[in-house]
Scaffold this motif. Structure first.
Motif, PDB file in Angstrom:
ATOM      1  N   TRP A 115       7.488 -12.530  -8.480  1.00 32.45           N
ATOM      2  CA  TRP A 115       6.150 -12.082  -8.084  1.00 32.45           C
ATOM      3  C   TRP A 115       5.148 -13.228  -8.114  1.00 32.45           C
ATOM      4  CZ3 TRP A 115       1.560 -11.960 -10.830  1.00 32.45           C
ATOM      5  CH2 TRP A 115       0.535 -11.181 -10.296  1.00 32.45           C
ATOM      6  N   THR A 116       5.259 -14.149  -9.071  1.00 27.76           N
ATOM      7  CA  THR A 116       4.251 -15.197  -9.217  1.00 27.76           C
ATOM      8  C   THR A 116       4.264 -16.211  -8.082  1.00 27.76           C
ATOM      9  OG1 THR A 116       5.797 -16.426 -10.637  1.00 27.76           O
ATOM     10  CG2 THR A 116       4.116 -15.081 -11.732  1.00 27.76           C
ATOM     11  N   VAL A 117       5.334 -16.306  -7.307  1.00 25.73           N
ATOM     12  CA  VAL A 117       5.338 -17.244  -6.179  1.00 25.73           C
ATOM     13  C   VAL A 117       4.904 -16.558  -4.887  1.00 25.73           C
ATOM     14  CG1 VAL A 117       7.106 -18.708  -7.189  1.00 25.73           C
ATOM     15  CG2 VAL A 117       7.788 -16.853  -5.667  1.00 25.73           C
ATOM     16  N   GLY A 118       4.696 -15.254  -4.906  1.00 23.87           N
ATOM     17  CA  GLY A 118       4.294 -14.519  -3.715  1.00 23.87           C
ATOM     18  C   GLY A 118       5.496 -14.088  -2.907  1.00 23.87           C
ATOM     19  N   SER A 119       5.752 -12.791  -2.860  1.00 22.68           N
ATOM     20  CA  SER A 119       6.974 -12.310  -2.210  1.00 22.68           C
ATOM     21  C   SER A 119       6.758 -10.917  -1.635  1.00 22.68           C
ATOM     22  CB  SER A 119       8.127 -12.271  -3.216  1.00 22.68           C
ATOM     23  OG  SER A 119       9.277 -11.691  -2.635  1.00 22.68           O
ATOM     24  N   LEU A 120       7.435 -10.658  -0.513  1.00 22.80           N
ATOM     25  CA  LEU A 120       7.461  -9.317   0.066  1.00 22.80           C
ATOM     26  C   LEU A 120       8.811  -8.644  -0.158  1.00 22.80           C
ATOM     27  CD1 LEU A 120       5.817 -10.083   3.557  1.00 22.80           C
ATOM     28  CD2 LEU A 120       4.693  -9.209   1.508  1.00 22.80           C
ATOM     29  N   ALA A 121       9.710  -9.326  -0.869  1.00 26.30           N
ATOM     30  CA  ALA A 121      11.091  -8.862  -0.956  1.00 26.30           C
ATOM     31  C   ALA A 121      11.240  -7.534  -1.683  1.00 26.30           C
ATOM     32  CB  ALA A 121      11.954  -9.926  -1.634  1.00 26.30           C
ATOM     33  N   SER A 122      10.344  -7.238  -2.617  1.00 27.90           N
ATOM     34  CA  SER A 122      10.494  -6.006  -3.405  1.00 27.90           C
ATOM     35  C   SER A 122       9.740  -4.826  -2.803  1.00 27.90           C
ATOM     36  CB  SER A 122       9.991  -6.242  -4.835  1.00 27.90           C
ATOM     37  OG  SER A 122       8.617  -6.616  -4.824  1.00 27.90           O
ATOM     38  N   ALA A 123       9.296  -4.961  -1.566  1.00 27.12           N
ATOM     39  CA  ALA A 123       8.510  -3.897  -0.937  1.00 27.12           C
ATOM     40  C   ALA A 123       9.333  -2.620  -0.779  1.00 27.12           C
ATOM     41  CB  ALA A 123       8.013  -4.358   0.433  1.00 27.12           C
ATOM     42  N   ASP A 124       8.688  -1.494  -1.027  1.00 27.72           N
ATOM     43  CA  ASP A 124       9.293  -0.193  -0.745  1.00 27.72           C
ATOM     44  C   ASP A 124       8.172   0.764  -0.349  1.00 27.72           C
ATOM     45  OD1 ASP A 124       8.025   0.492  -3.143  1.00 27.72           O
ATOM     46  OD2 ASP A 124       9.856   0.289  -4.319  1.00 27.72           O
ATOM     47  N   ALA A 125       8.552   1.973   0.001  1.00 21.19           N
ATOM     48  CA  ALA A 125       7.565   2.939   0.484  1.00 21.19           C
ATOM     49  C   ALA A 125       6.517   3.249  -0.583  1.00 21.19           C
ATOM     50  CB  ALA A 125       8.268   4.222   0.925  1.00 21.19           C
ATOM     51  N   ALA A 126       6.924   3.289  -1.854  1.00 21.78           N
ATOM     52  CA  ALA A 126       5.971   3.585  -2.924  1.00 21.78           C
ATOM     53  C   ALA A 126       4.936   2.472  -3.051  1.00 21.78           C
ATOM     54  CB  ALA A 126       6.722   3.766  -4.247  1.00 21.78           C
ATOM     55  N   THR A 127       5.359   1.216  -2.930  1.00 20.58           N
ATOM     56  CA  THR A 127       4.420   0.099  -3.004  1.00 20.58           C
ATOM     57  C   THR A 127       3.401   0.161  -1.878  1.00 20.58           C
ATOM     58  OG1 THR A 127       6.085  -1.312  -4.046  1.00 20.58           O
ATOM     59  CG2 THR A 127       4.229  -2.413  -2.988  1.00 20.58           C
ATOM     60  N   VAL A 128       3.893   0.398  -0.668  1.00 24.39           N
ATOM     61  CA  VAL A 128       2.993   0.489   0.489  1.00 24.39           C
ATOM     62  C   VAL A 128       2.005   1.633   0.301  1.00 24.39           C
ATOM     63  CG1 VAL A 128       2.885   0.939   2.972  1.00 24.39           C
ATOM     64  CG2 VAL A 128       4.663  -0.560   2.051  1.00 24.39           C
ATOM     65  N   GLY A 129       2.495   2.782  -0.130  1.00 23.10           N
ATOM     66  CA  GLY A 129       1.610   3.926  -0.324  1.00 23.10           C
ATOM     67  C   GLY A 129       0.589   3.715  -1.425  1.00 23.10           C
ATOM     68  N   THR A 130       0.933   2.911  -2.433  1.00 20.87           N
ATOM     69  CA  THR A 130       0.002   2.669  -3.536  1.00 20.87           C
ATOM     70  C   THR A 130      -1.147   1.774  -3.123  1.00 20.87           C
ATOM     71  OG1 THR A 130       1.754   2.961  -5.192  1.00 20.87           O
ATOM     72  CG2 THR A 130      -0.214   1.746  -5.868  1.00 20.87           C
ATOM     73  N   VAL A 131      -0.845   0.683  -2.421  1.00 17.74           N
ATOM     74  CA  VAL A 131      -1.897  -0.307  -2.126  1.00 17.74           C
ATOM     75  C   VAL A 131      -2.660  -0.005  -0.846  1.00 17.74           C
ATOM     76  CG1 VAL A 131      -0.630  -2.097  -3.345  1.00 17.74           C
ATOM     77  CG2 VAL A 131      -0.346  -1.887  -0.874  1.00 17.74           C
ATOM     78  N   ALA A 132      -2.086   0.807   0.058  1.00 19.56           N
ATOM     79  CA  ALA A 132      -2.742   1.053   1.345  1.00 19.56           C
ATOM     80  C   ALA A 132      -4.154   1.627   1.197  1.00 19.56           C
ATOM     81  CB  ALA A 132      -1.873   1.963   2.207  1.00 19.56           C
ATOM     82  N   PRO A 133      -4.403   2.620   0.324  1.00 24.69           N
ATOM     83  CA  PRO A 133      -5.780   3.143   0.223  1.00 24.69           C
ATOM     84  C   PRO A 133      -6.786   2.093  -0.254  1.00 24.69           C
ATOM     85  CG  PRO A 133      -4.210   4.665  -0.762  1.00 24.69           C
ATOM     86  CD  PRO A 133      -3.467   3.408  -0.497  1.00 24.69           C
ATOM     87  N   PHE A 134      -6.391   1.232  -1.183  1.00 18.91           N
ATOM     88  CA  PHE A 134      -7.307   0.204  -1.677  1.00 18.91           C
ATOM     89  C   PHE A 134      -7.635  -0.800  -0.575  1.00 18.91           C
ATOM     90  CE2 PHE A 134      -5.073   1.726  -5.461  1.00 18.91           C
ATOM     91  CZ  PHE A 134      -6.134   1.986  -6.307  1.00 18.91           C
ATOM     92  N   ILE A 135      -6.621  -1.226   0.167  1.00 17.39           N
ATOM     93  CA  ILE A 135      -6.853  -2.198   1.241  1.00 17.39           C
ATOM     94  C   ILE A 135      -7.667  -1.557   2.360  1.00 17.39           C
ATOM     95  CG2 ILE A 135      -5.698  -3.566   3.020  1.00 17.39           C
ATOM     96  CD1 ILE A 135      -3.479  -4.113   1.002  1.00 17.39           C
ATOM     97  N   ALA A 136      -7.391  -0.299   2.680  1.00 18.65           N
ATOM     98  CA  ALA A 136      -8.169   0.377   3.722  1.00 18.65           C
ATOM     99  C   ALA A 136      -9.636   0.486   3.314  1.00 18.65           C
ATOM    100  CB  ALA A 136      -7.587   1.768   3.992  1.00 18.65           C
ATOM    101  N   ALA A 137      -9.891   0.830   2.050  1.00 26.80           N
ATOM    102  CA  ALA A 137     -11.279   0.939   1.584  1.00 26.80           C
ATOM    103  C   ALA A 137     -11.963  -0.427   1.625  1.00 26.80           C
ATOM    104  CB  ALA A 137     -11.305   1.503   0.168  1.00 26.80           C
ATOM    105  N   GLY A 138     -11.273  -1.470   1.170  1.00 25.74           N
ATOM    106  CA  GLY A 138     -11.861  -2.809   1.216  1.00 25.74           C
ATOM    107  C   GLY A 138     -12.139  -3.266   2.625  1.00 25.74           C
ATOM    108  N   LEU A 139     -11.240  -2.944   3.553  1.00 26.35           N
ATOM    109  CA  LEU A 139     -11.432  -3.330   4.951  1.00 26.35           C
ATOM    110  C   LEU A 139     -12.642  -2.626   5.554  1.00 26.35           C
ATOM    111  CD1 LEU A 139     -10.362  -4.861   7.419  1.00 26.35           C
ATOM    112  CD2 LEU A 139      -8.889  -2.899   7.899  1.00 26.35           C
TER     113      LEU A 139
END
Length: 351
Positions: free
Chosen positions: A199-223
């Motif tokens: 995680w500390t080097v920056g990675s998309l490898a561990s992405a799953d549906a739960a991760t996307v669903g968790t961060v999407a509302p925060f990013i949408a609100a910030g956008l």
């Protein structure tokens, strides 16, 4: 000596300047459409390219047919990874653009100003103290850390009187301190090291549906906050007094930008780790096409930053088959020389 005045029609919006403005707007709109098509192409490549390349026909079948053998690979691994890359790219690109506009500092960037480091330090603390390992838990720590460092850099840099040099120095100092803290935590806590080493080097490898669903509302609100503050930020670039005369409220604008950057950077860092250069390079490159007008700059950044991030992720998978290079490593290796080239050629956009 006689003076010839232009006709009244030339002095209003419908005069000769109007076709030029319409032409520029049409060119920008066409460029945005082309950038969107480029993003769609890179997104398809992100789904199709991996340890095993999938032909487009198999990608399409894997997207639509639950009985297809490719369905599990596409829906459980590559589609969530692509969606997370899209979200993180949008977050980092837009955050970099609004930070550069607010601080009038062409070096303002979530990484260089320490905001990613603040989110990382908070996540490392949560991992070491309470064993936080899920994105759902990490995102709250990351938001808190990002907000604290954003406010600290702005205050230490001089607040309203902040200069680019003071902001860069404050960010560099906090960045170095916080990343040293993260390294110390990981070295002293074996469990945290195991959880966070990729995680500390920056990675998309561990992405799953739960991760996307968790961060999407925060990013949408910030956008949404960032897009809403685009026009007032244009006014603020003229100075506080002029902005007030135009009906803007500088204190409210600055607060909204801090909220937007906190949401965008905190959520992206919690999901992917600290990814550098995306928020720095993309606004520079886009500004050469659109100028400083945030009404165009922000949509372009929201489209082209994911192009850079997903393109780097695809490149990392291609270069290291059957393994992969983490996307944070690829953006760092590509971003450093590219930004140096821009500086040497005098292409760094001034605000």
């Amino acid at each position: 000596m006689s003076v010839t005045y232009p006709p009244l029609s030339d002095l209003v919006a419908g005069g000769p300047a109007a076709p030029s403005r319409r032409g520029r707007a049409a060119a920008r709109a066409g460029g945005l459409v082309a950038a969107t098509l480029l993003l769609a192409t890179v997104a398809v490549l992100s789904i199709a390219v991996g340890a095993k390349a999938l032909p487009l026909a198999e990608v399409w079948r894997g997207l639509l047919d639950p009985g297809a053998p490719e369905y599990a690979v596409v829906h459980r691994m590559r589609l969530p990874r692509t969606l997370l890359g899209l979200l993180a790219g949008v977050a980092l690109g837009v955050a970099g653009a609004v930070m550069q506009a607010l601080t009038r500092n062409p070096l303002a960037d979530p990484g260089l100003l320490g905001i990613n480091a603040g989110a990382s330090a908070a996540v490392a603390t949560g991992s070491a103290l309470v064993g936080v390992a899920t994105v759902g838990g990490q995102v709250w720590f990351a938001l808190l850390g990002a907000a604290a460092v954003t406010a600290a850099v702005y205050v230490v840099g001089g607040g309203r009187g902040a200069t680019p040099a003071r902001l860069a120095l404050a960010g560099a100092a906090l960045n170095a301190t916080l990343y040293s803290y993260v390294s110390a935590v990981m070295l002293l806590d074996t469990a945290s090291l195991e959880r966070l080493r990729f995680w500390t080097v920056g990675s998309l490898a561990s992405a799953d549906a739960a991760t996307v669903g968790t961060v999407a509302p925060f990013i949408a609100a910030g956008l949404l906050v960032a897009l809403a503050v685009g026009r007032p930020l244009n006014a603020l670039a003229l100075g506080d007094d002029t902005a007030r005369a135009l009906g803007a409220r500088p204190a409210l604008i600055r607060g909204a930008v801090i909220v937007a950057v906190t949401l965008l950077c905190g959520a992206a860092t919690a999901a992917c780790g600290p990814i550098v250069f995306v928020g720095l390079l993309v606004p520079h490159l886009v500004r050469a096409l659109t100028g400083p007008d945030l009404r165009w700059l922000l949509p372009y950044c929201a489209v082209l930053a994911p192009v850079l991030l997903l393109g780097a992720d695809v490149l990392g998978r291609v270069l290291s088959r059957p393994g992969e290079l983490q996307v944070g490593m690829v953006t760092a290796v590509l971003g450093g020389p590219l930004f140096l080239w821009l500086v040497l050629r005098g292409r760094v956009a001034h605000l």
